[in-house]
Design a protein around this motif. Sequence first.
Motif, PDB file in Angstrom:
ATOM      1  N   VAL A   1       3.047   0.453   9.978  1.00  0.00           N
ATOM      2  CA  VAL A   1       3.416   0.271   8.577  1.00  0.00           C
ATOM      3  C   VAL A   1       3.885  -1.162   8.336  1.00  0.00           C
ATOM      4  CG1 VAL A   1       5.051   0.942   6.790  1.00  0.00           C
ATOM      5  CG2 VAL A   1       3.958   2.686   8.187  1.00  0.00           C
TER       6      VAL A   1
ATOM      7  N   LEU B   1       1.142   4.037   2.862  1.00  0.00           N
ATOM      8  CA  LEU B   1       1.876   3.747   4.090  1.00  0.00           C
ATOM      9  C   LEU B   1       3.362   4.021   3.923  1.00  0.00           C
ATOM     10  CD1 LEU B   1       0.044   0.584   5.355  1.00  0.00           C
ATOM     11  CD2 LEU B   1       0.002   2.872   6.275  1.00  0.00           C
TER      12      LEU B   1
ATOM     13  N   ILE C   1       4.281   4.337  14.464  1.00  0.00           N
ATOM     14  CA  ILE C   1       4.120   4.469  13.012  1.00  0.00           C
ATOM     15  C   ILE C   1       4.797   3.320  12.293  1.00  0.00           C
ATOM     16  CG2 ILE C   1       4.637   5.891  10.994  1.00  0.00           C
ATOM     17  CD1 ILE C   1       4.564   8.327  12.821  1.00  0.00           C
TER      18      ILE C   1
ATOM     19  N   LEU D   1       9.908 -11.816   0.986  1.00  0.00           N
ATOM     20  CA  LEU D   1      10.626 -10.678   0.408  1.00  0.00           C
ATOM     21  C   LEU D   1       9.923  -9.370   0.772  1.00  0.00           C
ATOM     22  CD1 LEU D   1      13.048 -10.175  -1.482  1.00  0.00           C
ATOM     23  CD2 LEU D   1      11.419 -10.046  -3.358  1.00  0.00           C
ATOM     24  N   ILE D   2       8.589  -9.374   0.659  1.00  0.00           N
ATOM     25  CA  ILE D   2       7.818  -8.169   0.982  1.00  0.00           C
ATOM     26  C   ILE D   2       8.020  -7.802   2.452  1.00  0.00           C
ATOM     27  CG2 ILE D   2       5.467  -7.296   1.302  1.00  0.00           C
ATOM     28  CD1 ILE D   2       4.706  -8.728  -1.250  1.00  0.00           C
TER      29      ILE D   2
ATOM     30  N   LEU E   1      12.849  -0.947   5.046  1.00  0.00           N
ATOM     31  CA  LEU E   1      12.430   0.452   4.895  1.00  0.00           C
ATOM     32  C   LEU E   1      12.230   1.087   6.261  1.00  0.00           C
ATOM     33  CD1 LEU E   1       9.793   0.374   2.018  1.00  0.00           C
ATOM     34  CD2 LEU E   1      12.051   1.401   1.978  1.00  0.00           C
ATOM     35  N   ASN E   2      11.542   0.333   7.132  1.00  0.00           N
ATOM     36  CA  ASN E   2      11.280   0.803   8.486  1.00  0.00           C
ATOM     37  C   ASN E   2      12.561   1.158   9.220  1.00  0.00           C
ATOM     38  OD1 ASN E   2       8.724   1.126   9.380  1.00  0.00           O
ATOM     39  ND2 ASN E   2       8.341  -1.052   9.595  1.00  0.00           N
TER      40      ASN E   2
ATOM     41  N   LEU F   1      14.844   4.162   6.596  1.00  0.00           N
ATOM     42  CA  LEU F   1      14.295   5.488   6.275  1.00  0.00           C
ATOM     43  C   LEU F   1      14.466   6.494   7.412  1.00  0.00           C
ATOM     44  CD1 LEU F   1      11.151   4.908   4.063  1.00  0.00           C
ATOM     45  CD2 LEU F   1      13.276   6.056   3.478  1.00  0.00           C
ATOM     46  N   PRO F   2      14.066   6.127   8.644  1.00  0.00           N
ATOM     47  CA  PRO F   2      14.257   7.096   9.730  1.00  0.00           C
ATOM     48  C   PRO F   2      15.737   7.419   9.969  1.00  0.00           C
ATOM     49  CG  PRO F   2      12.729   5.387  10.378  1.00  0.00           C
ATOM     50  CD  PRO F   2      13.365   4.940   9.106  1.00  0.00           C
TER      51      PRO F   2
ATOM     52  N   PRO G   1       0.835  -1.208   0.000  1.00  0.00           N
ATOM     53  CA  PRO G   1       0.000   0.000   0.000  1.00  0.00           C
ATOM     54  C   PRO G   1       0.866   1.251   0.000  1.00  0.00           C
ATOM     55  CG  PRO G   1      -0.090  -1.096   2.126  1.00  0.00           C
ATOM     56  CD  PRO G   1       0.662  -2.007   1.217  1.00  0.00           C
TER      57      PRO G   1
ATOM     58  N   ILE H   1       1.781  -3.883   5.993  1.00  0.00           N
ATOM     59  CA  ILE H   1       2.395  -4.405   4.767  1.00  0.00           C
ATOM     60  C   ILE H   1       2.512  -5.926   4.851  1.00  0.00           C
ATOM     61  CG2 ILE H   1       4.469  -4.421   3.348  1.00  0.00           C
ATOM     62  CD1 ILE H   1       4.857  -1.526   3.954  1.00  0.00           C
TER      63      ILE H   1
ATOM     64  N   LEU I   1       5.731   6.810   5.813  1.00  0.00           N
ATOM     65  CA  LEU I   1       7.030   6.532   6.440  1.00  0.00           C
ATOM     66  C   LEU I   1       8.077   7.537   5.948  1.00  0.00           C
ATOM     67  CD1 LEU I   1       7.769   4.324   8.394  1.00  0.00           C
ATOM     68  CD2 LEU I   1       8.654   2.990   6.491  1.00  0.00           C
TER      69      LEU I   1
ATOM     70  N   SER J   1       9.831  10.538   8.161  1.00  0.00           N
ATOM     71  CA  SER J   1      11.279  10.531   8.346  1.00  0.00           C
ATOM     72  C   SER J   1      11.899  11.890   8.069  1.00  0.00           C
ATOM     73  CB  SER J   1      11.927   9.500   7.426  1.00  0.00           C
ATOM     74  OG  SER J   1      11.414   8.236   7.714  1.00  0.00           O
TER      75      SER J   1
END
Lengths: 282, 334
Positions: free
Chosen positions: B304, A124, B300, B15-16, B23-24, B27-28, A121, B308, A128, A132
């Motif tokens: 996420v 979402l 958050i 994989l997803i 990413l989690n 990214l931050p 999706p 997912i 993120l 960030s």
Amino acid sequence: MRGVFSYIGRNRSLLVGTLLLTALALFVGIGTLFVDTENARSLSVPVLQAPSWDYPFGTDRTGRDLLAVMIVGTPLTLRIGFIAGILGVGIGAVLAFTAAFYRGMTDTLIRSIADIGLTVPSLLVLILIAVSIRGSLTVNEMALIVASLAWLNPTRTIRSQVLTLRERGYVELAAMSGMGGPEIIFRELMPNLMPYMAATLVSSVSSAILASIGLEVLGLGPMDAPTLGMTLYWVNFYAAMINGWWWWWVPPIVIIVIVFLGLFFVTIGLDEIANPRLRKSA
Amino acid sequence: MQAVYVIKRFGVFLLIVWVAATLNFFLPKLSGQDPVRTKLLQEAAIGGNVQVGMEQMVKEYDKRFGLDRPLLAQYGSYLYDVGHFDLNYSISSYPRTVKELIAEALPWTVGLLATTTLLSFAIGTLLGALLAWPRAPAWMRYLMPPLWALHAIPFFLFGLILVYVFAFKLQLLPMFGGYSPGASPGLTWDFISDVAAHSILPALSIILVSIGGWALAMRGMMVTTMGEDYVVFAEAKGLRAGTVFMRYCVRNAILPQTTALVLALGQILSGAVLVEVIFGFPGIGALLFHAIQENDQFLIQGIVFTVIAALGLATFLLDIAYPLLDPRISYRRT
């Protein structure tokens, strides 16, 4: 030129879509001439006035003239959509041509990334990203965030289109007569893909606007820009609905609906050009 | 051969999940924010003291949370934690864990999404099939343009309009929340009907908007299918119209619809998140909104990741079920 107009007359979806978008452009264009857009800033007019002769759209709780907000905000929202949509289709087209033309590993890799990316999706992931880089976003940064995922769908659709075109006789003929890869792409494939790419572009713009409004309603947008999505965020923030300040939320909703309907009809109309089998006989 | 297909699909699912976790994590980090320092500075600003030992405190907390270790080691232990569904504590509602909060909200979202997706898919598909069918009642044609137009509007915008008309003006249905403020959650008739009343508007705003899309796609597929030789043959044999419609046309035309459903899940979910925010429906979307307002990074990220992963799982299950629907797709081809 006469041919173009008579064609648009027959292609009713394209006509309706173009008319809706033109009406919006006229609203913004004429509005900029006659309305003081400085009043789109907070504290410039009395708060919470219902629509009147002075303020035809009323004013909101932070003291902004909502007519001015709409006139400034509509192009901002469209700008986010167009920047993200154009970047998305551009990147998507490059990837799609690379994949479809060179096949093999490159193709598998690009296709898998696009396919897997599409099942996630997107809102979402965008959330993120937006979280960030918190801090105050500008409208252009917003567009770039949305663009970061906007290439997935174009890549997929353009690739499959290129694959079918690739098997056509005239491409084979061009290859036999000694044209190189890039030359075939630009001279033989591109012209045939143009209407198709235009349809993809319009639908990408539409989904980019949808994504940006989504982020804005969640409070992740450019806080000080009066975009349509941010207006809805403030509507929700100040509970305008429950308080009965209908003039605050009706204009942004109407304009957003016009934008989406307009883009939707244009996409359908362009699809009809790209795929003549959908055309009605005149 | 079946095993290979299932394993391959499961590989995609893993994989997803891995991509979501990665990413989690990264990214931050890319943003260069320091959650501990930010939080401490905030507390200090509220309390107005404790400026002195700040650096030591930051160091101490960094050590506690393992933030002083090299990035790859942190990544490794993050993957390990996520693999065990340890999503850390919520910053905004501290003693509670992210897992608890998500577990509370998830049933609401799953209930809302499952009902609305299935209903709109079923209604839309049937409607689309009937629209292409020459013997369908004539009044159905008038349904199409409004549904089509609705389809172009985002769920939550239509939700806003529904709230205004049915909750604010007519006061027929509740406006906000998942149940009335005084209600005590439990499996009583009162509570269930209360929840149902609160769910009608959010559900309607998703269903009415989605129907048009499904109907549109199904109609296109039906037109192609009805031109096939086997349909002409079935009619020539003198089969009953109902049989030709359901067993010959719909049965075949529905296959691409199912593929489209798998692809659309993510988008439906994105839309539902905003619907929940508008209606204050106590699901994942509203929780996410709260987390964003409070800048609760862990919450958050947890949401996420969970969403997912859950959608990946749903896609995986639908992928496995697909060959059962369409015998022509053998397990051998991916």
